[in-house]
Scaffold this motif. Structure first.
Motif, PDB file in Angstrom:
ATOM      1  N   GLU A 206      -6.549 -68.103 -22.221  1.00 13.21           N
ATOM      2  CA  GLU A 206      -5.171 -67.683 -22.431  1.00 13.21           C
ATOM      3  C   GLU A 206      -4.859 -67.553 -23.920  1.00 13.21           C
ATOM      4  OE1 GLU A 206      -1.782 -66.126 -21.152  1.00 13.21           O
ATOM      5  OE2 GLU A 206      -3.326 -66.886 -19.784  1.00 13.21           O
TER       6      GLU A 206
ATOM      7  N   ASP B 153       2.945 -68.737 -15.319  1.00 16.50           N
ATOM      8  CA  ASP B 153       2.809 -68.049 -14.032  1.00 16.50           C
ATOM      9  C   ASP B 153       1.490 -68.349 -13.338  1.00 16.50           C
ATOM     10  OD1 ASP B 153       5.267 -66.809 -14.528  1.00 16.50           O
ATOM     11  OD2 ASP B 153       4.299 -65.200 -15.663  1.00 16.50           O
ATOM     12  N   ASN B 154       0.675 -69.200 -13.935  1.00 16.79           N
ATOM     13  CA  ASN B 154      -0.642 -69.505 -13.369  1.00 16.79           C
ATOM     14  C   ASN B 154      -0.495 -70.656 -12.371  1.00 16.79           C
ATOM     15  OD1 ASN B 154      -3.331 -70.317 -12.885  1.00 16.79           O
ATOM     16  ND2 ASN B 154      -3.967 -69.523 -14.878  1.00 16.79           N
TER      17      ASN B 154
ATOM     18  N   ASP C  91       0.930 -66.360 -20.647  1.00 15.35           N
ATOM     19  CA  ASP C  91       1.371 -66.264 -19.254  1.00 15.35           C
ATOM     20  C   ASP C  91       0.982 -67.490 -18.443  1.00 15.35           C
ATOM     21  OD1 ASP C  91       2.384 -63.702 -19.742  1.00 15.35           O
ATOM     22  OD2 ASP C  91       0.428 -62.777 -19.367  1.00 15.35           O
TER      23      ASP C  91
END
Length: 577
Positions: A349, A322-323, A319
């Protein structure tokens, strides 16, 4: 050339080299030679020589009748020389003239006989090397050296004798490092660079499953970031000192705004930006902004092409896309992140998303130029010293203790994963060996390598410090030091300093004429600063490289006949503590 024992002179003079004959033909020598192993050496005098026929006389009065081959060394009647037993098997004996190891000196053989040691090639070389080092060769000294030699049979005799003479412990590992230093192939910075290059290559080459690769990456990152101070916003202004600023940022008529948190009144300022003194509205100010990054922020060391390629790979992992702390508004990797911050986020992650990852995904990450650059920057942060940090007395000791501890931890990981023979393992062993050798040297002498992080380059420095070893240095006693730097632009740079009280004599030596001219131009500034501190200075500059021989010019400096310089303060660091 070889000599074979013969019992009569009518043998074929053209016989093959080293052809053995029955030992009955040399009965007179049986008692003296029969028990000598191949390789043993004895002395003989040429009492008769005609053509290929010779008679050798031994000390005990026995004679040996021998025949030389057609290509043999020409012997002269009355000549005394050494012969080596080539073989002694099956009732036959063969010998040959022996010319190596200083064997022309009968003192060597007599010294070995007095110590009860066999006269073989290695022992002769031992006595010869000890004599060259001006060491005693009485029986006790030879027996002690022989015990060291037997325990280190893979170490060259010259190295073994020199290390013993210098009171350095002898092991195969330390001996290898001693030879590196003697041959001027010892630079720790070069070994660090090799390790930094091999680490990502090692990760990329692994064939383990995703879980093991992620775990290995996590363990390595944990080791490489161990002991570093936490990064805070308040640290950034300190890191900005000495950083290069884009040339376009300092145009005429512009003034620099102070970095964030540097203004005491709390006014809103732009971090590391330049703004026109005539600017009056926000839009015009924004157009003049030019970012300046600390040396560990991505913007300081990732070029745009590398940053773009790295961003594409990172967006495909878990993800991360989206960080908002990882990517900017344009979807590119944020240049404000530090190398450590990115590694920490990426590690978390990978652990969280490992179930959805393929081995090829990780290998693509590890092969990225950007990932390698980030890893390298963290390792540089750990292992390189900035000049201003040298004012902290224990900085170098802490560096080497940490470096040794980290290499030990990495070695354990490599052994646990069956990679103890990998190039990375050899590089790790080389670094540990270098640190261990410096630690041993510092128990007696005062020497240290300084891996420096300078503005725009890394440099290796060698610091040698001398004082009179025979008495403690008094307050006004003389202190001398020699600093060698290998600089990217200045080239080989040597600085010799001699200080007695407030009198300082400094000599700069450069291998490059342009460097000589540049430094000479700014010497008045250095002189003024030293004078302001109360020193009486004499500064000279020469345009010739003064090569320092680690063994001859430093380690032997305090030996008899080697000069009066020796040890100063004990800047030793014990990595075993």
């Amino acid at each position: 050339m070889q000599i074979s024992y013969v019992g009569q002179y009518n043998k074929n003079a053209g016989q093959a080299v080293g052809t053995p004959v029955p030992s009955t033909a040399v009965t007179s020598l049986t008692a003296s030679v029969k028990e000598l192993a191949p390789g043993s050496i004895f002395e003989g005098n040429v009492s008769y020589v005609r053509g290929s026929n010779v008679i050798l006389s031994l000390e005990n009065g026995q004679n040996i009748h021998a025949r030389l081959d057609n290509h043999a060394l020409k012997l002269v009647q009355g000549q005394s020389m050494f012969f080596q037993v080539k073989s002694n098997e099956g009732g036959t004996v063969a010998i040959r003239p022996y010319m190596g190891g200083g064997s022309a000196n009968p003192t060597l053989v007599r010294a070995l006989e007095a110590a009860g040691l066999p006269t073989n090639e290695r022992n002769l070389e031992m006595v010869n090397s000890m004599m060259k080092e001006q060491m005693p060769i009485h029986a006790d000294a030879l027996l002690e050296m022989h015990r060291v030699a037997v325990a280190n049979d893979t170490v060259s005799m010259q190295t073994l004798v020199q290390m013993t003479h210098l009171d350095l412990p002898v092991t195969p590992q330390l001996a290898a490092q001693f030879e590196n230093y003697r041959n001027d192939t010892h630079m720790l910075l070069g070994q660090m660079d090799e390790f930094m290059e091999q680490l990502p290559q090692f990760l990329e080459s692994q064939t383990s499953d995703v879980a093991h690769l992620v775990q290995m990456n996590t363990e390595l990152i944990g080791i490489l970031t161990e002991g570093l101070e936490p990064e805070t916003a308040g640290q950034l202004p300190e890191l900005l000192e000495g950083q290069q600023i884009p040339s376009s940022a300092a145009a005429p008529g512009q003034v620099a705004l102070p970095p964030l948190d540097m203004m005491e009144d709390g006014n809103d300022v732009r971090e590391g930006l330049f703004v026109s003194a005539a600017a009056v509205d926000e839009a015009e100010v924004q157009e003049t902004f030019q970012p300046v990054f600390s040396q560990n922020q991505l913007g300081a060391f990732l070029d745009e092409q590398t940053r773009e390629a790295f961003s594409d790979v990172l967006r495909s992992i878990g993800d991360l896309a989206d960080n908002e702390s990882v990517f900017d508004d344009d979807g590119m990797l944020s240049r404000d992140l530090t190398a450590r911050q990115l590694l920490g986020i990426l590690d978390r992650e990978l652990v969280a998303a490992q179930a959805s990852l393929e081995t090829d995904d990780l290998k693509e990450l590890f092969s990225q130029k950007g990932y390698r650059a980030v890893l390298n920057r963290v390792m540089e942060e750990q292992w390189l010293v900035q000049p201003q940090d040298l004012k902290k007395g224990d900085k170098l000791s802490q560096l080497y203790e940490r470096l040794n501890r980290q290499m030990d931890q990495i070695e354990k990981i490599l052994k646990a994963t069956g990679n103890e023979q990998s190039p990375l393992a050899r590089s790790t062993e080389q670094i540990r060996g270098n640190v261990a050798f410096m630690n041993e040297v510092n128990q007696i002498y005062n020497y240290v390598q300084i891996p420096l992080k300078l503005n725009g380059q890394n440099a290796n420095g060698d610091l040698y410090v001398y004082t009179n070893k025979r008495r403690p240095r008094e307050e006004n006693g003389e202190l001398s030091a020699f600093l060698h730097l290998d600089m990217e632009h200045l080239g080989a740079t040597d600085v010799y300093v001699k200080m007695k009280g407030k009198a300082v004599d400094t000599n700069f030596s450069f291998s490059d004429d342009a460097s000589f001219d540049l430094v000479q131009k700014y010497l008045p500034i250095l002189d003024a600063k030293l004078t302001a501190l109360g020193y009486n200075t004499t500064i000279t500059v020469s345009s010739e490289e003064k090569k320092m021989d680690f063994v001859e010019d430093f380690l032997k400096k305090d030996l008899p006949g080697g000069g009066s310089a020796g040890v100063v303060h004990r800047y030793s660091f014990d990595v075993r503590a």
